[in-house]
Design an enzyme around this catalytic site. Structure first.
Site, PDB file in Angstrom:
ATOM      1  N   ILE A 110      57.183  39.056  41.860  1.00 33.42           N
ATOM      2  CA  ILE A 110      57.793  38.066  40.960  1.00 33.42           C
ATOM      3  C   ILE A 110      57.312  38.294  39.531  1.00 33.42           C
ATOM      4  O   ILE A 110      57.333  37.397  38.700  1.00 33.42           O
ATOM      5  CB  ILE A 110      57.494  36.633  41.443  1.00 33.42           C
ATOM      6  CG1 ILE A 110      55.989  36.336  41.458  1.00 33.42           C
ATOM      7  CG2 ILE A 110      58.078  36.424  42.832  1.00 33.42           C
ATOM      8  CD1 ILE A 110      55.662  34.866  41.747  1.00 33.42           C
ATOM      9  N   ALA A 162      48.464  39.572  46.256  1.00 32.59           N
ATOM     10  CA  ALA A 162      48.016  40.942  45.978  1.00 32.59           C
ATOM     11  C   ALA A 162      47.035  41.417  47.036  1.00 32.59           C
ATOM     12  O   ALA A 162      47.206  42.494  47.629  1.00 32.59           O
ATOM     13  CB  ALA A 162      47.374  40.998  44.594  1.00 32.59           C
ATOM     14  N   ILE A 166      39.566  45.000  40.728  1.00 29.78           N
ATOM     15  CA  ILE A 166      40.851  44.882  40.039  1.00 29.78           C
ATOM     16  C   ILE A 166      41.699  46.095  40.406  1.00 29.78           C
ATOM     17  O   ILE A 166      41.344  47.237  40.117  1.00 29.78           O
ATOM     18  CB  ILE A 166      40.641  44.790  38.511  1.00 29.78           C
ATOM     19  CG1 ILE A 166      39.782  43.562  38.173  1.00 29.78           C
ATOM     20  CG2 ILE A 166      41.986  44.726  37.781  1.00 29.78           C
ATOM     21  CD1 ILE A 166      40.326  42.230  38.669  1.00 29.78           C
ATOM     22  N   GLU A 181      46.647  33.077  39.503  1.00 28.15           N
ATOM     23  CA  GLU A 181      46.533  31.672  39.120  1.00 28.15           C
ATOM     24  C   GLU A 181      45.253  31.366  38.359  1.00 28.15           C
ATOM     25  O   GLU A 181      45.138  30.336  37.707  1.00 28.15           O
ATOM     26  CB  GLU A 181      46.616  30.788  40.372  1.00 28.15           C
ATOM     27  CG  GLU A 181      47.946  30.934  41.080  1.00 28.15           C
ATOM     28  CD  GLU A 181      48.101  30.020  42.285  1.00 28.15           C
ATOM     29  OE1 GLU A 181      49.240  29.681  42.608  1.00 28.15           O
ATOM     30  OE2 GLU A 181      47.081  29.654  42.919  1.00 28.15           O
TER      31      GLU A 181
END
Lengths: 730, 214, 317
Positions: free
Chosen positions: A471, A515, A619, A695
């Site tokens: 998205i 993720a 990451i 978020e």
């Protein structure tokens, strides 16, 4: 595979592809207009009809009569579907209000009909020719009033509405420093750029929808349930989603009405919700009223921490659990939190980016600033002093990894925090009062079981298929990176196919679990495929090396395409997360630093500098992770300074229901943004050793803006958004 | 002048009338003096990305819907359909406009350039390549509009068109960071990739990026 | 949107005459507001007269030393015009504070003057609105009115006029030039062009059926320091909460018009006269008789502050 214990060394540690700054693999498609969003499938549905949705003109009541004949005889109209002629409909598990209403109306702009016509223009015109009479009923639209009737909601996603530890009342009464403040956060609109949109096509009793959706499997199930048909007869396709932010977690009226319209018109139908309908027809982040009481000792340690929250929703809807983050973020033995939910007749409230924690942090991260000032401590120092490595409600539970202090200190150093004047209103630059603010970002790192299928073709290309969605989060790229790393091929030899219910069920996109979960699912499928390769080569899997597109075992070195052969070689698996989640708290952390200018005469606010220092495990793709954080910072600036769905408490609707009147930040509002990630990995959560970032960035940032405004002006606005009129009144 | 009491009374009347008004939405048919309701179609040719297309369209068709629904050029996006977001930005005779707020029939003879006309995945325009390089998007829905807008915006700077951020109206325009941000403000990115978009545009324009300037 | 027929007009007089013959006709130029409203069935023309082909897109010097701005001059081109930048910077500034680059490329001088209010109740056809549907009431009076007008209103309507450009034109004493269906021309001072709602909020200006704006004429430049300060909730691409267009001469005298506060560009000559005495005195005259709501009463104090800030800026300049 089951993920049952802390991961040791694995192939993802090589970080040949994972962890490397990688441009989005679908980037060129998006930049050239070739990515196919929901409304844009020309080859599959070449001659669709167009559906236009009619929304209810009242907020609560009943339709007493509905005359569709004018629309039916209107030029080009093929069908008009209403609750009366739609056939029996159920309601999805994740839907609170009905997607097609009638005769009962539950909220303003609730869909009551879809008008299907040959062209968009004819459908839109047809919609105006339906005559509807309503009987209005009084409704409850004012949270301030409804707050008095709010009740304790049931637990949701395993979270109890209330919590307590120690003796809050006693500690608060005894605290030498204390604050007791009430904060208001308004309803927010997701306002994603792509409207809710769908194309539906029937083939016999089988339905395919091309839609904009974050959670393919849930939505397939809910669409099937709503239409009272078996889920295996429904296919949901959503490879590109023009933003969701939680708004597209569940099915909405567009997809149901496209399906019903297509059935009635006997041809594919496309439906997009008109922008002015989106705010009231769909879902929003509910408004909250929050009371925070903090007590601290002379040493600056929090001794008492209470956070209470009131929100409202449609009957049967969930509440906005704004106090969850307060339970374990800061130390303090005596504490309580509570959430209460009132019944409102406004449109349905539901998840929006960091539900609970985004509005919660808007309140309690101001409260921390307030108590720090009372105690006479720098707000960075205050947060450092009150760090905890355990859950203060259940001290046996430790954080799997928590480097909040490092985030705060690194950020303070980079941002030049030491130059901040603690005295509000003391720094001036020309016409502008200048202030600095800080706040903590804190958000859970959940996981969801997630599956994938990975195939090697005779060409040596690796194909990954999963119903995971992208998205804007960067799923395509991190999934491709994971497959490339695991299968020993360069990234440009990996094709990633997403968002199709024909693919294995994934975690989907939400709750910043996407993720880590989806890549773990791909990791699992790749391990299985490696085993298949070993079997095919007749070697033990643990002796197999795959690099540069070749499988190597002992003296054997075979190109992957050759191993796969003309048939190709495929494996499917899913990751099942089965670790003891009680042992650790799994969270992501950050520190937001903001500099604002406030016009000394007019009170106009401009954000001048922003920095976030984040800690979120490994990451996977730094630029995409940065983009998630800066995007959330931008949304947080909106929440701080301008965003509010305004309730007309008499009529019962969100008045400012378009993009001109619901203002979100534009380019001119956002300065250059810095984002730093601390080096880390968290092997307790998944084999990918990553956590989520989608978020994290929105948590705390609005409060950092508010705290900066206070530092600039000495004005403490506790009612978001912090607009000029409120600054003038304070 | 009305006293406050009168005002209260009239407010209640307003509410009653309001409720009555919501009970009967506008009905076109049979209204006094209302003209015929049949759609009017018109023949026109549109020059899009250097190709001339003959079209028969309802006069109500917006330029955006002509591109998306009739020419299947869905690179131009419908975000709001009311000129409030910029996702539909295209270049008409080199100038950027919101294609949602223009009728197709008004563009016969114009040269229209959409995102598809700027470049293709294998041969991207410099601005498209810069967006990919700087990760100037997330979901990608506003991206074609941002890119077309950026291309049009650079022409405006070159033509010395000032902006709200221009300090001296009589001096030549320069693309500073505040100028860039003001000039791009008609393109909303809800994913919030503005900082990266600014870097992409600055790179494509050959001007320094913002950095940490206050 | 209702079906409509469409024609391109050949001359201004022909356009006016065609419009007069059809009560359901509308002129379309930029279309940036008209099409927006047609999509929502707020405007419902059955016939559109496209005036874009008329040669009304020039900015020319007048014999009196002023400037005649063609009705079709796009906002971008007007703001960028050398003479405007040099002699009427207030007008450039006001134009550039409005809308977006894309919209300014399309929007015209005449269309800008004829913009309709952005009141959310006007924009939602389910709501009561005396301007859109006379006699249905005003949803804003009992509802959300933060953006709306504080003065010049009536008990039927508290909508604001949204134009920034018109604020500058009001301060510059522009004249609106029109052609009527019989070919006669009219010249209406901008002060008289827009009307107050009274008991007919659906009427917003003095144009007669079919009458077409052909140009707007500015008198010769008045010099002085000029500033347009627009305050809104975000930094760009938003309508004004309050805007102030001000011209101040070296001796401290001057004039100002304000936006975001009234149903038309708001200028009070008695307020102009107070400029040498400062913002408080000016605001007192500007808002004499104001009837704000609870939501929007801050606009009065905010306007005073914006005047104060503008005066401070001009003093520094």
């Amino acid at each position: 595979m089951k993920f049952t214990q802390t991961e040791g060394k694995n192939r993802t540690d090589r970080q040949k592809v994972i962890g490397k700054a990688t441009p989005r693999i679908e980037g060129a498609l998006k930049a050239t207009g070739k990515a196919t969003y929901a409304y844009e499938w020309h080859d599959i549905a070449p001659k669709p009809a167009f559906g236009y949705v009619l929304g209810a003109a009242i907020a609560k009541g009943r339709i007493t009569s509905m005359d569709t004949s004018g629309a039916e005889s209107s030029a080009g109209v093929l069908a008009v579907v209403t609750a009366e002629n739609a056939g029996p409909l159920d309601k999805g598990n994740f839907n609170v209000v009905k997607l097609l209403a009638g005769p009962e109306i539950q909220h303003y702009h609730q869909a009551i009909a879809v008008i299907v016509a040959r062209t968009f223009e004819e459908a839109r015109a047809g919609a105006t020719k339906i005559k509807v009479r309503y009987a209005s009923e009084p409704g409850v639209y004012d949270l301030e009033v409804a707050k008095e009737t709010a009740v304790k909601p049931p637990a949701r996603w395993g979270n109890e509405p209330d919590s307590a530890a120690g003796d809050f009342a006693g500690a608060f009464a005894a605290a030498p420093f204390k604050i007791d403040a009430t904060y208001h956060t308004p309803a927010h609109s997701h306002a994603m750029m792509e409207p809710f949109a769908s194309i539906a096509a029937w083939k016999g009793d089988e339905l395919t929808v091309w839609t904009a959706n974050q959670m393919i499997a849930w939505s397939r199930a809910d669409l099937a349930k709503t239409l009272k048909m078996p889920p295996e007869k429904v296919r949901v396709v959503s490879p590109y989603v023009g933003g969701g932010f939680g708004g597209k977690l569940w099915i909405r009226a567009d997809v149901l009405l496209a399906a019903l319209g297509a059935r009635a018109a006997k041809r594919p139908v496309k439906v997009a919700l008109p922008r002015p309908m989106m705010a009231n027809n769909t879902v929003h982040r509910p408004a909250t009223i929050q009371r925070v009481r903090l007590g601290a000792g002379k040493d600056g340690k929090i001794t008492a921490f209470a956070h209470e929250n009131w929100a409202g929703n449609q009957k049967g809807g969930s509440t906005e659990t704004a106090t969850l983050a307060s339970r374990a973020l800061y130390a303090g033995a005596n504490r309580m939190t509570s959430n209460r939910n009132a019944t409102l007749d406004l449109p349905e409230g539901n998840a929006m980016r960091a539900p609970g924690d985004a509005p919660g942090s808007m309140a309690f991260e101001i409260a921390i600033d307030e108590i720090a000032e009372k105690v006479g401590l720098d707000p960075v120092e205050f947060r450092v002093i009150n760090d905890t490595q355990v859950n203060p409600e259940k001290p046996a539970q430790t954080y799997s990894t928590r480097k909040l202090i490092q985030c705060l200190k690194t950020g303070a150093e980079k941002f030049g925090w030491s130059k901040r004047n603690a005295k509000p209103g003391a720094v001036r630059d020309g016409n502008w009062l200048v202030g600095l603010g800080v706040a903590t970002a804190y958000r859970g790192a959940p996981t969801m079981n997630s599956g994938a299928r990975v195939r090697i073709e005779s060409s040596g290309r690796v194909i990954v298929e999963t119903d995971m969605t992208d998205i804007g989060t960067g799923s395509y790229t991190i999934i491709g990176q994971t497959a490339a790393e695991m299968m020993g091929v360069p990234l440009d030899r990996v094709d990633v196919r997403l968002g199709d219910s024909n693919f294995p069920v994934s975690a989907g996109s939400g709750g910043q679990f996407g993720a880590v979960s989806a890549t773990s699912g791909v990791y699992a499928a790749c391990l299985k495929l490696r085993e298949a390769i070993a079997t095919k080569l007749g070697v033990a899997a643990d002796t197999l090396e795959i690099d540069d597109g070749f499988a190597v075992a002992g003296s054997k070195r075979v190109a992957l395409g050759e191993v796969a052969g003309t048939e190709g070689l495929s494996a499917e698996d899913k990751i099942e997360f089965a670790t003891d989640r009680e042992k650790h708290l799994h969270y992501t952390f950050g520190a937001h630093f903001v500099e604002v200018g406030v016009h000394a005469i007019t009170s106009e606010v401009r954000v001048r500098r922003m920095l976030a220092v984040c800690h979120a495990g490994r990451i996977l793709n730094p630029p995409a992770a940065r983009n998630q954080i800066i995007g959330a910072m931008t949304m947080g600036v909106g929440a701080a300074l301008m965003e509010e769905l305004v309730v007309d408490k008499k009529v019962g609707f969100f008045v400012n229901h378009d993009l001109a009147s619901y203002e979100v930040p534009v380019h001119a509002d956002i300065p250059h943004q810095e984002c730093v990630f601390l080096d880390d990995e968290d092997p307790t959560v998944s084999p990918m050793k990553a956590l989520g970032v989608g978020e994290l960035g929105i948590c705390g940032v609005s409060a950092a803006v508010a705290n900066a405004v206070y530092n600039a002006t000495g004005k403490r606005v506790r009612d978001y958004p912090i607009t000029i009129d409120k600054l003038m009144r304070t | 002048m009305q006293g406050p009491g009168d005002f209260e009374v009239s407010r209640r009347d307003v509410l009653k009338l309001g409720a009555a008004a919501t009970a009967v939405p506008l009905v076109a048919k049979g209204q006094a003096g209302s003209p015929a309701e049949a759609p009017v179609s018109t023949q026109l040719s549109l020059n899009v990305n250097g190709k001339v297309h003959a079209l028969k369209l309802d006069t109500r068709t917006s330029l955006l819907d002509a591109l998306r629904d009739h020419l299947q050029l869905t690179g131009s996006k419908k975000g709001c359909d009311h000129g409030q977001c910029g996702a539909c930005t295209v270049l008409v005779n080199g100038r950027r406009i919101n294609s949602c707020l223009s009728l197709a029939v008004m563009h016969a003879g114009d040269k229209i350039t959409t995102i598809e006309g700027l470049g293709t995945p294998n041969k991207m325009h410099a601005m498209q390549a810069a967006f990919v390089k700087h990760d100037g998007f997330q979901c990608g829905y506003c991206t074609p509009g941002q890119i077309c807008s950026a291309v049009g915006m650079l022409s405006e700077v070159k033509a010395n068109v000032p902006s709200h951020a221009t300090t001296d109206l009589t001096a030549p325009c320069a693309l500073t960071n505040p100028e860039l941000r003001e000039r791009m403000s008609g393109n909303i990115c809800r994913c919030g990739a503005y900082s990266n978009i600014a870097e992409a545009i600055a790179d494509a324009a050959g001007v320094p990026a913002a950095g940490r300037s206050a | 949107m209702r079906p409509f027929s469409y024609e391109k007009a050949a001359t201004p007089a022909a356009a006016a005459s065609a419009a007069a013959k059809n009560p359901h006709a509308k002129f379309i130029a930029g279309g940036t507001n008209l099409l927006d409203l047609m999509k929502l069935e707020i405007e419902k023309p059955a016939h559109l007269i496209d005036v874009n082909g008329l040669a009304l897109d020039k900015v020319e010097a007048t014999p009196e030393g002023g400037l005649r701005i063609g009705a079709l001059v796009r906002n971008t081109d007007l703001a960028a015009h050398d003479k405007v930048r040099k002699d009427y910077p207030l007008l450039s500034r006001a134009l550039l504070a409005g809308a977006s680059g894309q919209l300014r490329n399309k929007a015209t001088t005449a269309g800008n003057l004829l913009q309709r209010t952005r009141c959310p109740y006007f924009y939602d056809t389910n709501q009561a609105c005396n301007k859109r549907a006379p006699g249905t009431g005003c949803g804003a009076l009992a509802g959300f009115s933060r953006q709306l007008a504080v003065i010049g209103t009536s008990n039927t309507c508290i909508a604001t006029h949204p134009s920034d450009m018109a604020i500058a034109m009001r301060a510059l004493d522009a004249v609106v030039d029109t052609v009527q269906p019989d070919g006669a021309q009219r010249h209406v001072a901008i002060a008289d062009f827009h009307t107050l709602p009274g008991d007919k909020p659906q009427v917003e200006n003095v144009l007669k059926p079919g009458e077409l704006i052909t140009s707007v004429t500015l008198p010769k430049p008045v010099g002085g320091a000029q500033v347009y300060h627009k305050v809104r909730d975000r930094a760009s691409y938003a309508f004004a909460l309050v805007s102030v267009g001000m011209i101040v001469q070296k001796d401290g005298t001057g004039r100002l018009a304000v936006g975001g506060v009234a149903p038309k560009p708001w200028r009070v000559e008695a307020a102009d006269a107070e400029l040498p005495r400062g913002a408080k005195a000016v605001a007192a005259k500007l808002f004499a008789g104001a009837k704000p709501t609870h939501d929007n009463e801050f606009k009065i104090a905010l306007t005073e502050r914006v005047i104060e800030a503008s005066l401070a800026d001009l003093r520094r300049a």
